[in-house]
Motif scaffolding. Sequence first.
Motif, PDB file in Angstrom:
ATOM      1  N   ILE A  60       1.068  -4.113   9.136  1.00 14.83           N
ATOM      2  CA  ILE A  60      -0.280  -3.551   9.255  1.00 14.83           C
ATOM      3  C   ILE A  60      -0.963  -3.771   7.912  1.00 14.83           C
ATOM      4  O   ILE A  60      -0.753  -3.006   6.968  1.00 14.83           O
TER       5      ILE A  60
ATOM      6  N   SER B  67      -7.569  -4.673  16.495  1.00 15.67           N
ATOM      7  CA  SER B  67      -8.888  -4.942  17.076  1.00 15.67           C
ATOM      8  C   SER B  67      -9.823  -5.706  16.150  1.00 15.67           C
ATOM      9  O   SER B  67     -10.561  -6.587  16.590  1.00 15.67           O
ATOM     10  N   ALA B  68      -9.792  -5.386  14.851  1.00 13.39           N
ATOM     11  CA  ALA B  68     -10.745  -5.981  13.924  1.00 13.39           C
ATOM     12  C   ALA B  68     -10.349  -7.367  13.433  1.00 13.39           C
ATOM     13  O   ALA B  68     -11.186  -8.091  12.892  1.00 13.39           O
ATOM     14  N   ASP B  69      -9.077  -7.734  13.600  1.00 10.31           N
ATOM     15  CA  ASP B  69      -8.637  -8.979  12.950  1.00 10.31           C
ATOM     16  C   ASP B  69      -7.615  -9.781  13.749  1.00 10.31           C
ATOM     17  O   ASP B  69      -6.949 -10.657  13.208  1.00 10.31           O
TER      18      ASP B  69
ATOM     19  N   GLU C 186       0.836  -1.200   0.000  1.00 13.66           N
ATOM     20  CA  GLU C 186       0.000   0.000   0.000  1.00 13.66           C
ATOM     21  C   GLU C 186       0.877   1.259   0.000  1.00 13.66           C
ATOM     22  O   GLU C 186       1.747   1.424   0.858  1.00 13.66           O
TER      23      GLU C 186
ATOM     24  N   ASN D 281      -8.119 -10.585   5.839  1.00 10.02           N
ATOM     25  CA  ASN D 281      -6.679 -10.349   5.967  1.00 10.02           C
ATOM     26  C   ASN D 281      -5.866 -11.612   6.230  1.00 10.02           C
ATOM     27  O   ASN D 281      -4.636 -11.536   6.365  1.00 10.02           O
TER      28      ASN D 281
ATOM     29  N   THR E 213      -8.956  -0.233  20.162  1.00 13.73           N
ATOM     30  CA  THR E 213     -10.393   0.047  20.242  1.00 13.73           C
ATOM     31  C   THR E 213     -11.156  -1.018  21.021  1.00 13.73           C
ATOM     32  O   THR E 213     -12.068  -0.695  21.796  1.00 13.73           O
TER      33      THR E 213
ATOM     34  N   LYS F  70       1.158   3.432   3.252  1.00 15.15           N
ATOM     35  CA  LYS F  70       1.722   2.888   4.476  1.00 15.15           C
ATOM     36  C   LYS F  70       3.232   2.723   4.371  1.00 15.15           C
ATOM     37  O   LYS F  70       3.788   2.530   3.294  1.00 15.15           O
TER      38      LYS F  70
ATOM     39  N   PRO G  98      -4.225  -4.164   5.102  1.00 11.66           N
ATOM     40  CA  PRO G  98      -5.331  -3.239   4.822  1.00 11.66           C
ATOM     41  C   PRO G  98      -6.420  -3.313   5.890  1.00 11.66           C
ATOM     42  O   PRO G  98      -6.558  -4.327   6.581  1.00 11.66           O
ATOM     43  N   VAL G  99      -7.168  -2.238   6.025  1.00 12.56           N
ATOM     44  CA  VAL G  99      -8.281  -2.210   6.978  1.00 12.56           C
ATOM     45  C   VAL G  99      -9.228  -3.361   6.665  1.00 12.56           C
ATOM     46  O   VAL G  99      -9.650  -3.545   5.520  1.00 12.56           O
ATOM     47  N   SER G 100      -9.543  -4.146   7.677  1.00  9.48           N
ATOM     48  CA  SER G 100     -10.386  -5.322   7.484  1.00  9.48           C
ATOM     49  C   SER G 100     -11.859  -4.944   7.594  1.00  9.48           C
ATOM     50  O   SER G 100     -12.308  -4.438   8.618  1.00  9.48           O
ATOM     51  N   THR G 101     -12.589  -5.155   6.524  1.00 11.00           N
ATOM     52  CA  THR G 101     -14.024  -4.870   6.525  1.00 11.00           C
ATOM     53  C   THR G 101     -14.862  -6.143   6.475  1.00 11.00           C
ATOM     54  O   THR G 101     -16.051  -6.128   6.765  1.00 11.00           O
TER      55      THR G 101
END
Length: 236
Positions: A162, A205-207, A130, A172, A223, A133, A164-167
Motif C-alpha cells: 500500500i 481506486s486512485a492508482d 511509512e 506512485n 471507492t 503503515k 502513499p496516498v496518491s494525490t
Amino acid sequence: MDLSQNIQAVQKKIAAAARAAGRDPAEITLCAATKTQTDDTIRAAIAAGIRLCGENRVQELTAHLEANAYAGAEVHFIGHLQTNKVKQVVGRVSLIHSVDSERLLRAVAAQADKLGLVQDILLEVNIAGEESKGGVLPEDLPALAELAQNFACVRLRGLMAIPPVSTVSGSNRKYFSKMRNLFVDIMKKMSDNYPIMDCLSMGMSADYEDAIAEGATLVRVGTALFGPRPAMGTAR
C-alpha cells in the motif's frame, strides 16, 4: 450510485491499462474492497459480476460470512491482521494479503497446521517506509520469504503493498516499479521446488491503472466501485 455501471467502468479501465502496457487483461484480477459495505451491497456486486471480495476488518468478515453475503465469490483478507485474530481468518479466506512479520507468519502457520490445511498468503511490504503503515521493510523481505518456505501449511503466493496516498497522477509508479522488482527478485530466490509465486497485489481506486502498468496482477478497488464509504457503524 449505479453499482453495475461502476463495475463495468472499472473493468474497462483495467482492460485498457493492461493493453496499454502490452499485457493481457486476463492477467489482472479485480478485488472488490468491501470495507463497511452492507450484506445487500456485497450481494448486488456479486450479482453484477464481482468474483472476488476483499475484506479489511475481521469483525466485518465474520459477520458477512455468517450472513452468507459472499456467496458466489472468492474472499480475501486484505487488511491489517492482528495475531489474536488469526483464528478467525485462517481457513475462512482463500488468501491473506497482509502477513508482515515473523510473529504473524508463525501464528498463521500454527493455526493452519492445527486445522490441517494450507493457507495461501502474501507478504506485505512497506514499500515507502511509512511509519504509519504495516509491512516488512524491503531489506527484510528476503529473510521473511525464506522463512515462509519452511512451513508446509503456508503457501507464499506473492507480495502486497500500500504505497502513499496518491494525490498526483503517476506519483506512485516509482513504488509500483520497485515492488515489481522485489517480486521478481524474491521469485528468483525461492527454492526450485517451491510453487510459482503468481500474485502481486498493488493499486487501489486512485492508482490501479498505474499499478497495472508496472506489473500488478491484482488490484484492490473500493471507492471507484461503491462510492465514498459509509460512516463506520452504518454498514449493517
